[in-house]
Enzyme design. Structure first.
Site, mmCIF file in Angstrom:
data_model
loop_
_atom_site.group_PDB
_atom_site.id
_atom_site.type_symbol
_atom_site.label_atom_id
_atom_site.label_comp_id
_atom_site.label_asym_id
_atom_site.label_seq_id
_atom_site.Cartn_x
_atom_site.Cartn_y
_atom_site.Cartn_z
ATOM 1 N N GLY A 275 0.720 -1.123 -0.004
ATOM 2 C CA GLY A 275 0.002 0.099 -0.154
ATOM 3 C C GLY A 275 0.689 1.270 0.036
ATOM 4 O O GLY A 275 0.642 2.241 -0.770
ATOM 5 N N ALA A 276 1.905 1.351 0.811
ATOM 6 C CA ALA A 276 2.892 2.232 0.880
ATOM 7 C C ALA A 276 4.243 1.657 1.836
ATOM 8 O O ALA A 276 4.090 0.653 2.250
ATOM 9 C CB ALA A 276 2.244 3.395 1.582
ATOM 10 N N MET A 277 5.265 2.591 1.505
ATOM 11 C CA MET A 277 6.487 2.107 2.157
ATOM 12 C C MET A 277 7.336 3.358 2.708
ATOM 13 O O MET A 277 7.307 4.419 2.109
ATOM 14 C CB MET A 277 7.421 1.343 0.953
ATOM 15 N N GLU A 278 7.751 3.135 4.143
ATOM 16 C CA GLU A 278 8.166 4.217 4.854
ATOM 17 C C GLU A 278 9.556 4.689 4.608
ATOM 18 O O GLU A 278 9.997 5.085 5.672
ATOM 19 C CB GLU A 278 7.650 3.823 6.436
ATOM 20 N N ASN A 279 10.046 4.463 3.527
ATOM 21 C CA ASN A 279 11.388 4.892 3.316
ATOM 22 C C ASN A 279 11.724 6.294 3.893
ATOM 23 O O ASN A 279 10.970 7.178 3.697
ATOM 24 C CB ASN A 279 11.864 4.966 1.824
ATOM 25 N N GLU A 312 2.532 5.803 7.554
ATOM 26 C CA GLU A 312 3.904 5.899 6.923
ATOM 27 C C GLU A 312 4.569 6.907 7.645
ATOM 28 O O GLU A 312 5.800 6.841 7.971
ATOM 29 C CB GLU A 312 3.804 6.344 5.564
#
Length: 943
Positions: A275-279, A312
């Site tokens: 869904g999303a990625m917290e880089n 995120e």
């Protein structure tokens, strides 16, 4: 599979030049890694996967005097262990720093992991971008590295790109841009060195995207940008407004720790597994989870964008700033971020009433998984990449969020916040295990004189070290003291008589109880060493009802003695609003599920549902809708299904009449969601003709004039109704609108709507498209398509036959695509399990699993799915007749329900046509959308 700790990295310089226009889709790379020798060794092992390493370029030198070490050999175990080992002639010296260098080529793959390629169409032209997704263990596919979360280092990234409308971004701001020697038209972007972080947080993107810069007042001192393809730029304003506000709120009001980076980029990616990625400093999202059009997007789409951004950005502290030591405690990242979705979203959107939604989205959902014998503890040992990927599930996310919420409640939320800040400060830029969190919370509790019956660690470890949760049996004495006995046992939907589990399950349970929701709740503790406790006195008198688990803050279910249950039922029938919304939802969910588990009679549970004719609020109706939907699925195709539909019509008709088919400008956020619940039943499951006719009318008006937009909040429901009620023209119109849509939210809704068809030929055609290159079904959306067809009563058998007969073809198509939560084939199999309600279907499912042990044998989600399917068949044997007999006793009540008058026609309950099946998948989906649950896309990070 773990790396030795003889040497540990301190910093990287990574140079990557992706070729996304030439056509070979590779990345030329060079890396320098500084490592510190911790133990004398003549071999250096690191992670690599799918990399072509130029052995001649491998060098190891003493960083102090540049003295080279002779490389004897490179042992390449990328295929079997994802590890390479450099063997040296002489050993490294403890305490010294060495530089490892090499050139390599990585594949710019289409598997949505590592450094990969994504595509989209702009003005009729195919465009490519290169973007990263390193979590869980996929940084090793982009460059050789020490790819374990506790091997943190500083990363200096250099990314090349063609200077033709393209740009390159990474975790940190650009430090310098320069031409690439001997490559006219190509540039290097040199980025500032990162803060110390884990390899899975490294991020980069090369694209023709444009950016929208947020108002600097929203997050002072931070340059905040939203990136998207140029044609989607007009959908970035909402994220650009709320993102920096949430970030600033976390920094200044919640964590009380400044965001440590000078910038934050958020990018909407066309092809994205999660869904999303917290880089850190460059958060990547699916387009549907970052972009929002205020005129065309639905209320649920708006909430999803807000909650995922809040999730995120919480990771920037819980996960990035402080990181779990190993993947067995990934819940420290995901559970906390899932918990923070609610206050984070509430800060920017108080009208969403997020607190009311928590129980029916996170809590009730994960109860269904954690009540299986095949569940797992939150803290669960993993080793291989496949095992690691399976940790991104509801236990890490939703259960993690639920026990954090429970802990915050018994400590007191302000004390909990300050304890979290203590924890983050103590472990800044480091790695932790869960005991580190318990220690910080304990120290804060001690400082503020919070009295607990045991240490925070001893209390909370009963919830993290063992799977499952308790059901609390409350038996009142009804004497002068008005006391009670509260006992605990593990709650299981189905007990396996052949189980070999010898663990004795007991928890430290924070009990809260009240007979007056306008007064503070009273509390007691049920110790983790006890089966039961005596509560000497309850509030009120013996003639008053008592409700336990106030606000359902605790992670447990409750069963009452029959007298107290009758008092509660009488209150619900007389004046239900005296009991809080969350506890009305709790009572319905608890009793419909404890009946399912044979811990009480379904008669008791169904009697509680009668009050729903007067219920109009979101949380209770959502809890009821999900639990009653299970019965609806179990009754599908059986002889007494009509009796069930008649009873549900009597419950739903007043709600439909209250919220009405037509929206109002005065609707509050949860009224919009409640209408979806009402129309889900009225239009789809119950075939109330007014609803179906209105939906058909609106859809055909859209077909006649596609400039006449449907309501964003009803678009999927209307489309689903008409497509199920129609034939190929209705489906084809919906499919064409799906293909041509430039609104990511609308595209997702229409993808789900087209799976509502009951035409078997069309269903098969869509499944073929799912595994066809360059079809209109993206790889990231394949699981969504399949799971929706599997949830369609007609489509369920079609999907099962398709997976059975074309297994090898499907498996080859998906190849290395994993996504979060494990392998694709396991996820497809799992989506077949929920609708199984006959022995014949169960046998087919068992054979499918036994035929493919390599892909399915070790999957936790497959085991859980089989347990659900077996429990379904047993449910029909045990409970079907009981409910049928109760329904027949209620028929006189059902026939006296008033007819609902609406405009333009009167509600009728005669089945319309094929629409009787179209929305059986909708109740699960509405929960997925409203909760952001990942589960179709939830496990996601939601990393």
């Amino acid at each position: 599979m773990r790396l030795p700790t003889d040497v540990l990295p301190t910093s990287y310089i990574i140079q990557l030049l992706p070729f996304i226009q030439v056509g070979n889709f590779t990345t030329d790379g060079h890396i320098d890694i500084l490592v510190e020798c911790k133990k004398a060794t003549s071999s250096i092992s690191m992670n690599a996967a799918d990399l072509k390493i130029d052995n001649k370029t491998i060098t190891v030198v003493d960083d102090e005097n540049n003295t080279p070490f002779e490389v004897v050999s490179l042992i390449d175990q990328q295929t079997e262990r994802e590890i390479i080992t450099i063997n040296l002639k002489t050993p490294l010296v403890v305490g010294k720093t060495y530089k490892i260098s090499m050139k390599f080529v990585s594949i710019l793959n289409d598997e949505l992991r590592g450094f990969y390629r994504s595509t989209y169409e702009e003005n009729g032209i195919q465009k490519y971008l290169a973007v990263s997704q390193m979590e869980a263990p996929d940084a090793r596919r982009a460059f050789p590295c020490f790819d374990e979360p506790n091997m943190k280092a500083v990363f200096t990234i250099i990314v090349g790109y063609k200077n033709d409308k393209m740009s390159a971004i990474s975790n940190m701001p650009v430090n310098k841009t320069e031409p690439i020697a001997n490559m006219p038209g190509y540039m290097w972007n040199h980025f500032n060195p990162s803060v110390k972080m884990s390899s899975y947080l490294v991020a980069m993107m090369v694209s023709e995207f444009v950016s929208e810069t947020s108002n600097p007042e929203f997050s002072p001192g931070i340059v905040y940008k939203i990136w998207a393809r140029p044609s989607f730029r007009n959908q970035t304003a909402y994220s650009a407004e709320i993102g920096p506000k949430i970030l600033n709120d976390y920094a200044k009001k919640y964590f009380l720790i400044d965001f440590p980076l000078p910038k934050m980029d958020m990018a909407a990616i066309p092809d994205f597994a999660a869904g999303a990625m917290e880089n850190w400093g460059l958060v990547t999202y699916r387009e549907t989870d970052l972009l929002y059009d205020p005129k065309k997007s639905s209320a649920s789409a708006k909430q999803r964008v807000a909650t995922i951004i809040a999730h995120e950005l919480a990771h920037q502290w819980f996960g990035d700033y402080v990181t779990m030591d190993w993947w067995n405690v990934i819940w420290l990242n995901e559970g906390f971020a899932s918990y923070m979705e609610y206050p984070g979203t509430d800060y920017v959107e108080p009208g969403f009433e997020m607190n009311e939604q928590f129980t029916v989205t996170d809590l009730h959902y994960v109860f269904g998984i954690d009540a299986l014998e095949s569940s797992r503890p939150i803290d669960f040992q993993v080793n291989t990449p496949d095992e690691i990927n399976q940790m991104f599930d509801a236990i890490s996310y939703e259960k993690g969020s639920c026990i954090i919420r429970m802990c915050a409640n018994f400590l007191g939320e302000p004390v909990f916040r300050r304890g979290v800040t203590r924890y983050l400060n103590a472990h800044a830029y480091g790695n932790t295990v869960q005991q580190d969190l318990w220690k910080a919370l304990q120290q804060q509790a001690n400082q503020e004189n919070i009295i607990l019956p045991d240490t925070v660690e001893n209390i909370m470890e009963t919830w993290t070290r063992q799977m499952g949760f308790p059901v609390i049996n409350v038996t009142r004495s009804y004497n002068a003291n008005n006391g009670a006995t509260a006992s605990q046992q593990r709650f299981l939907l189905r007990k396996n008589p052949n189980s070999t589990d010898t663990n004795v399950y007991k928890w430290w349970v924070p009990l809260t109880y009240t007979n007056n929701f306008s007064a503070p709740a009273e509390s007691s503790w049920l110790p983790g060493s006890n089966d039961s406790i005596q509560i000497s006195r309850l509030p009120g008198s013996s003639s008053d009802w008592i409700i336990f688990n106030v606000g359902q803050e605790g992670y447990y279910r409750v069963i009452y003695d029959e007298r107290n249950l009758n008092l509660i039922r009488e209150q619900l029938m007389k004046s239900h609003t005296v009991i809080s919304k969350k506890n009305r939802a709790q009572i319905l969910d608890d009793y419909l599920n404890v009946a399912r588990a044979n811990l009480t009679s379904y008669v008791s549970a169904m009697e509680l549902t009668r009050y729903l004719t007067n219920e109009h609020d979101y949380a209770p109706w959502t809890a009821a809708s999900v639990a009653l939907d299970y019965i609806d699925v179990m009754f599908y195709g059986l002889r007494d299904e009509r009796d069930w539909k008649d009873y549900m019509t009597g419950l739903v008709t007043p709600l439909y009449n209250h919220v009405k088919y037509t929206e109002s400008a005065s609707d509050v956020h949860l009224t919009v969601f409640t209408r979806s619940q009402a129309l889900n039943w009225a239009c789809g499951k119950l075939n109330i003709s007014d609803c179906v006719q209105n939906a058909d009318r609106d859809y055909h008006a859209w077909m006649a004039n596609d400039a006449k937009e449907l309501s964003p909040n009803l678009r999927r429901l209307i489309s689903c109704t008409a497509i199920a009620d129609g034939s190929r023209p209705e489906w084809k119109f919906g499919f064409d609108k799906y293909v041509s849509s430039t609104l990511p939210n609308e595209k997702t809704e229409l993808l789900r709507a087209i799976t509502c068809t009951v035409n078997v030929t069309i269903l098969n055609e869509m499944l073929v498209m799912m595994i066809t290159n360059n079809s209109d079904i993206r790889l990231q959306d394949a699981s969504t398509l399949f799971s929706n067809i599997a949830a369609n009563p007609v489509g369920h058998q079609v999907a099962m036959d398709f997976l059975t007969n074309r297994w090898n073809e499907i498996s080859a198509y998906f190849g290395g695509f994993q996504g979060f939560g494990g392998g694709t084939m396991a996820r497809l199999f799992r989506s077949l399990c929920n609708r199984v309600n006959t022995q014949a279907k169960l046998n087919q499912l068992k054979k499918l699993r036994s035929d493919h042990p390599a892909e399915l044998g070790s999957s936790k989600s497959v085991s859980q799915g089989m347990e659900v399917a077996e429990a379904n068949v047993l449910w029909v044997q045990q409970h079907y007749d009981t409910i049928v007999n109760w329904l027949k006793s209620q028929q006189s009540v059902a026939t006296t329900q008033p007819t609902v008058a609406t405009t333009p026609s009167t509600v009728a309950t005669t089945p319309s046509t094929a629409s009787s099946v179209y929305l059986d998948n909708f109740s699960a989906l509405i929960m997925a959308v409203l909760a952001g649950f990942w589960s179709l896309t939830r496990f996601c990070s939601f990393p």
